[in-house]
Design a protein around this motif. Structure first.
Motif, PDB file in Angstrom:
ATOM      1  N   SER A   1      28.172  18.488  66.866  1.00 33.02           N
ATOM      2  CA  SER A   1      27.138  18.866  67.823  1.00 33.02           C
ATOM      3  C   SER A   1      26.834  20.350  67.636  1.00 33.02           C
ATOM      4  CB  SER A   1      27.617  18.587  69.255  1.00 33.02           C
ATOM      5  OG  SER A   1      26.598  18.886  70.188  1.00 33.02           O
ATOM      6  N   LEU A   2      25.686  20.642  67.064  1.00 34.86           N
ATOM      7  CA  LEU A   2      25.310  22.017  66.736  1.00 34.86           C
ATOM      8  C   LEU A   2      25.134  22.843  68.003  1.00 34.86           C
ATOM      9  CD1 LEU A   2      24.416  24.140  64.638  1.00 34.86           C
ATOM     10  CD2 LEU A   2      22.109  23.186  64.796  1.00 34.86           C
ATOM     11  N   GLY A   3      25.859  23.957  68.100  1.00 36.61           N
ATOM     12  CA  GLY A   3      25.820  24.785  69.294  1.00 36.61           C
ATOM     13  C   GLY A   3      25.141  26.118  69.098  1.00 36.61           C
ATOM     14  N   VAL A   4      25.016  26.863  70.181  1.00 38.58           N
ATOM     15  CA  VAL A   4      24.276  28.121  70.179  1.00 38.58           C
ATOM     16  C   VAL A   4      24.988  29.196  69.359  1.00 38.58           C
ATOM     17  CG1 VAL A   4      25.347  28.946  72.325  1.00 38.58           C
ATOM     18  CG2 VAL A   4      23.079  29.779  71.667  1.00 38.58           C
ATOM     19  N   LYS A   5      26.321  29.181  69.310  1.00 39.16           N
ATOM     20  CA  LYS A   5      27.038  30.198  68.542  1.00 39.16           C
ATOM     21  C   LYS A   5      26.686  30.119  67.060  1.00 39.16           C
ATOM     22  CE  LYS A   5      31.054  30.764  71.579  1.00 39.16           C
ATOM     23  NZ  LYS A   5      32.539  30.646  71.677  1.00 39.16           N
ATOM     24  N   THR A   6      26.565  28.903  66.558  1.00 38.95           N
ATOM     25  CA  THR A   6      26.215  28.735  65.148  1.00 38.95           C
ATOM     26  C   THR A   6      24.781  29.174  64.886  1.00 38.95           C
ATOM     27  OG1 THR A   6      27.785  26.913  64.949  1.00 38.95           O
ATOM     28  CG2 THR A   6      26.089  27.075  63.256  1.00 38.95           C
ATOM     29  N   ILE A   7      23.884  28.871  65.819  1.00 36.71           N
ATOM     30  CA  ILE A   7      22.496  29.320  65.679  1.00 36.71           C
ATOM     31  C   ILE A   7      22.441  30.840  65.594  1.00 36.71           C
ATOM     32  CG2 ILE A   7      20.229  29.452  66.811  1.00 36.71           C
ATOM     33  CD1 ILE A   7      20.773  26.702  65.717  1.00 36.71           C
ATOM     34  N   ARG A   8      23.201  31.500  66.458  1.00 36.16           N
ATOM     35  CA  ARG A   8      23.229  32.968  66.448  1.00 36.16           C
ATOM     36  C   ARG A   8      23.802  33.494  65.135  1.00 36.16           C
ATOM     37  NH1 ARG A   8      25.594  33.472  72.592  1.00 36.16           N
ATOM     38  NH2 ARG A   8      23.597  33.232  73.705  1.00 36.16           N
ATOM     39  N   LYS A   9      24.854  32.834  64.648  1.00 31.28           N
ATOM     40  CA  LYS A   9      25.473  33.252  63.386  1.00 31.28           C
ATOM     41  C   LYS A   9      24.474  33.143  62.235  1.00 31.28           C
ATOM     42  CE  LYS A   9      28.242  30.438  61.233  1.00 31.28           C
ATOM     43  NZ  LYS A   9      29.420  29.588  60.891  1.00 31.28           N
ATOM     44  N   TYR A  10      23.701  32.057  62.227  1.00 33.10           N
ATOM     45  CA  TYR A  10      22.712  31.879  61.165  1.00 33.10           C
ATOM     46  C   TYR A  10      21.610  32.941  61.265  1.00 33.10           C
ATOM     47  CZ  TYR A  10      24.836  27.322  60.147  1.00 33.10           C
ATOM     48  OH  TYR A  10      25.693  26.311  59.803  1.00 33.10           O
ATOM     49  N   CYS A  11      21.189  33.248  62.478  1.00 30.32           N
ATOM     50  CA  CYS A  11      20.160  34.278  62.656  1.00 30.32           C
ATOM     51  C   CYS A  11      20.661  35.645  62.185  1.00 30.32           C
ATOM     52  CB  CYS A  11      19.718  34.342  64.119  1.00 30.32           C
ATOM     53  SG  CYS A  11      18.718  32.933  64.658  1.00 30.32           S
ATOM     54  N   GLU A  12      21.932  35.925  62.437  1.00 24.98           N
ATOM     55  CA  GLU A  12      22.513  37.187  61.967  1.00 24.98           C
ATOM     56  C   GLU A  12      22.508  37.246  60.440  1.00 24.98           C
ATOM     57  OE1 GLU A  12      26.361  37.322  63.742  1.00 24.98           O
ATOM     58  OE2 GLU A  12      25.587  37.730  65.767  1.00 24.98           O
ATOM     59  N   ARG A  13      22.828  36.123  59.812  1.00 22.09           N
ATOM     60  CA  ARG A  13      22.802  36.096  58.343  1.00 22.09           C
ATOM     61  C   ARG A  13      21.377  36.258  57.824  1.00 22.09           C
ATOM     62  NH1 ARG A  13      25.791  31.956  54.108  1.00 22.09           N
ATOM     63  NH2 ARG A  13      24.678  32.674  52.252  1.00 22.09           N
ATOM     64  N   MET A  14      20.412  35.622  58.493  1.00 19.20           N
ATOM     65  CA  MET A  14      19.018  35.759  58.090  1.00 19.20           C
ATOM     66  C   MET A  14      18.570  37.217  58.204  1.00 19.20           C
ATOM     67  SD  MET A  14      17.549  32.305  59.919  1.00 19.20           S
ATOM     68  CE  MET A  14      15.827  32.526  59.451  1.00 19.20           C
ATOM     69  N   LEU A  15      19.015  37.891  59.268  1.00 18.32           N
ATOM     70  CA  LEU A  15      18.675  39.301  59.452  1.00 18.32           C
ATOM     71  C   LEU A  15      19.279  40.140  58.329  1.00 18.32           C
ATOM     72  CD1 LEU A  15      17.521  41.628  61.167  1.00 18.32           C
ATOM     73  CD2 LEU A  15      19.674  41.615  62.449  1.00 18.32           C
ATOM     74  N   THR A  16      20.541  39.877  58.008  1.00 13.76           N
ATOM     75  CA  THR A  16      21.235  40.626  56.960  1.00 13.76           C
ATOM     76  C   THR A  16      20.553  40.467  55.602  1.00 13.76           C
ATOM     77  OG1 THR A  16      23.352  40.386  58.113  1.00 13.76           O
ATOM     78  CG2 THR A  16      23.434  40.926  55.762  1.00 13.76           C
ATOM     79  N   GLN A  17      20.099  39.233  55.314  1.00 15.66           N
ATOM     80  CA  GLN A  17      19.483  38.947  54.020  1.00 15.66           C
ATOM     81  C   GLN A  17      17.969  39.103  54.032  1.00 15.66           C
ATOM     82  OE1 GLN A  17      22.626  35.341  53.096  1.00 15.66           O
ATOM     83  NE2 GLN A  17      20.919  35.574  51.709  1.00 15.66           N
ATOM     84  N   ASN A  18      17.424  39.513  55.189  1.00 16.93           N
ATOM     85  CA  ASN A  18      15.980  39.714  55.328  1.00 16.93           C
ATOM     86  C   ASN A  18      15.200  38.444  54.999  1.00 16.93           C
ATOM     87  OD1 ASN A  18      13.669  41.218  55.938  1.00 16.93           O
ATOM     88  ND2 ASN A  18      13.384  41.853  53.821  1.00 16.93           N
ATOM     89  N   VAL A  19      15.641  37.339  55.610  1.00 16.32           N
ATOM     90  CA  VAL A  19      14.998  36.031  55.431  1.00 16.32           C
ATOM     91  C   VAL A  19      14.495  35.568  56.788  1.00 16.32           C
ATOM     92  CG1 VAL A  19      15.344  33.621  54.758  1.00 16.32           C
ATOM     93  CG2 VAL A  19      16.475  35.448  53.471  1.00 16.32           C
ATOM     94  N   GLN A  20      13.230  35.135  56.850  1.00 16.68           N
ATOM     95  CA  GLN A  20      12.643  34.723  58.131  1.00 16.68           C
ATOM     96  C   GLN A  20      12.620  33.201  58.344  1.00 16.68           C
ATOM     97  OE1 GLN A  20      11.103  37.616  56.507  1.00 16.68           O
ATOM     98  NE2 GLN A  20      12.425  38.597  58.018  1.00 16.68           N
TER      99      GLN A  20
ATOM    100  N   GLU B   1      14.197  28.001  70.314  1.00 16.18           N
ATOM    101  CA  GLU B   1      12.906  28.359  70.906  1.00 16.18           C
ATOM    102  C   GLU B   1      12.829  29.866  71.177  1.00 16.18           C
ATOM    103  OE1 GLU B   1      12.696  25.983  74.399  1.00 16.18           O
ATOM    104  OE2 GLU B   1      12.466  24.082  73.294  1.00 16.18           O
ATOM    105  N   HIS B   2      13.957  30.439  71.588  1.00 19.29           N
ATOM    106  CA  HIS B   2      13.986  31.859  71.960  1.00 19.29           C
ATOM    107  C   HIS B   2      13.706  32.771  70.765  1.00 19.29           C
ATOM    108  CE1 HIS B   2      15.101  35.442  74.213  1.00 19.29           C
ATOM    109  NE2 HIS B   2      15.956  35.771  73.251  1.00 19.29           N
ATOM    110  N   VAL B   3      14.192  32.384  69.590  1.00 21.29           N
ATOM    111  CA  VAL B   3      14.011  33.231  68.402  1.00 21.29           C
ATOM    112  C   VAL B   3      12.768  32.840  67.605  1.00 21.29           C
ATOM    113  CG1 VAL B   3      16.488  33.656  68.230  1.00 21.29           C
ATOM    114  CG2 VAL B   3      15.476  31.782  66.914  1.00 21.29           C
ATOM    115  N   GLY B   4      11.994  31.906  68.147  1.00 22.46           N
ATOM    116  CA  GLY B   4      10.851  31.370  67.415  1.00 22.46           C
ATOM    117  C   GLY B   4       9.789  32.383  67.036  1.00 22.46           C
TER     118      GLY B   4
END
Length: 208
Positions: free
Chosen positions: A79-98, A117-120
């Motif tokens: 069950s995919l949770g919010v912590k993993t979503i945040r972790k992925y967004c942090e990696r996207m920020l680090t690698q400059n991927v949108q 939805e919040h990071v959309g």
């Protein structure tokens, strides 16, 4: 076949479909990844018997625009949770991927849905359930060919037939084929079907 073997076979099918998907969207994918068989997948990603889902993560870039990149994630938790979503967004920020595609095993928590939805407005996150990618729906003989028109091709189409955008037939953004190609609202897709009388029959649909 034991549970680990079934899971390896299942993830191999999903892995194959997602590579076909990003290839069809115009991203660079190696021949070896597109044509990886089950034995090669098992040797690379399941040496201990079970698949390390984190090792399946990969990055692709558009053939004609290297700045257009997509990260593909395979979360471990059922069950995919919010912590993993945040972790992925942090990696996207680090690698400059949108953009990213997240392929989760079974379900999505309500808090994870809200986080997406919040990071959309900053990141484009697409979510697919594993079961939806076990087969490539576009390879089914009942699914006609779909080609996304460029903005210029769309304008030419509307001018040629003197149409307003609203007069075109529609394809919903959550249609399985629209999701496969990553269609966005306002895009037009050309659909080519086989015809016994005309050889082929072409229609156009506006994504809504």
């Amino acid at each position: 076949m034991d549970q680990d073997s079934r899971q390896v076979s299942r993830l191999w099918r999903v892995y194959r479909t997602i590579h076909q998907m990003v290839d069809d969207r115009g991203y660079l994918v190696s021949y070896s990844e597109l044509n990886m068989d089950l034995d090669a997948f098992r040797a690379q990603y399941a040496r201990g018997g079970a698949v390390d889902r984190n090792s399946l993560t990969f990055l692709v870039q558009k053939r004609d625009d290297p700045a257009d990149q997509v990260l593909v994630f395979f979360p471990e938790e059922p069950s995919l949770g919010v912590k993993t979503i945040r972790k992925y967004c942090e990696r996207m920020l680090t690698q400059n991927v949108q953009k990213s595609i997240i392929i989760y095993p079974e379900s999505l928590t309500p808090s994870a849905k809200k986080a997406v939805e919040h990071v959309g407005d900053k990141y484009h996150l697409e979510l697919f359930k594993e079961a939806d990618l076990l087969v490539n729906i576009t390879h089914h003989n009942l699914v006609p060919r779909h080609d996304i028109l460029s903005p210029e091709e769309k304008r030419t189409l509307l001018q040629r037939y003197r149409l307003k955008e609203s007069q075109l037939p529609r394809i919903l953004i959550n249609d399985p084929v629209a999701r496969y190609y990553g269609l966005k609202r306002g895009q037009v897709v050309k659909i080519t079907r086989a015809s016994e009388t005309a050889g082929r029959y072409i229609t156009y649909r506006l994504c809504m």
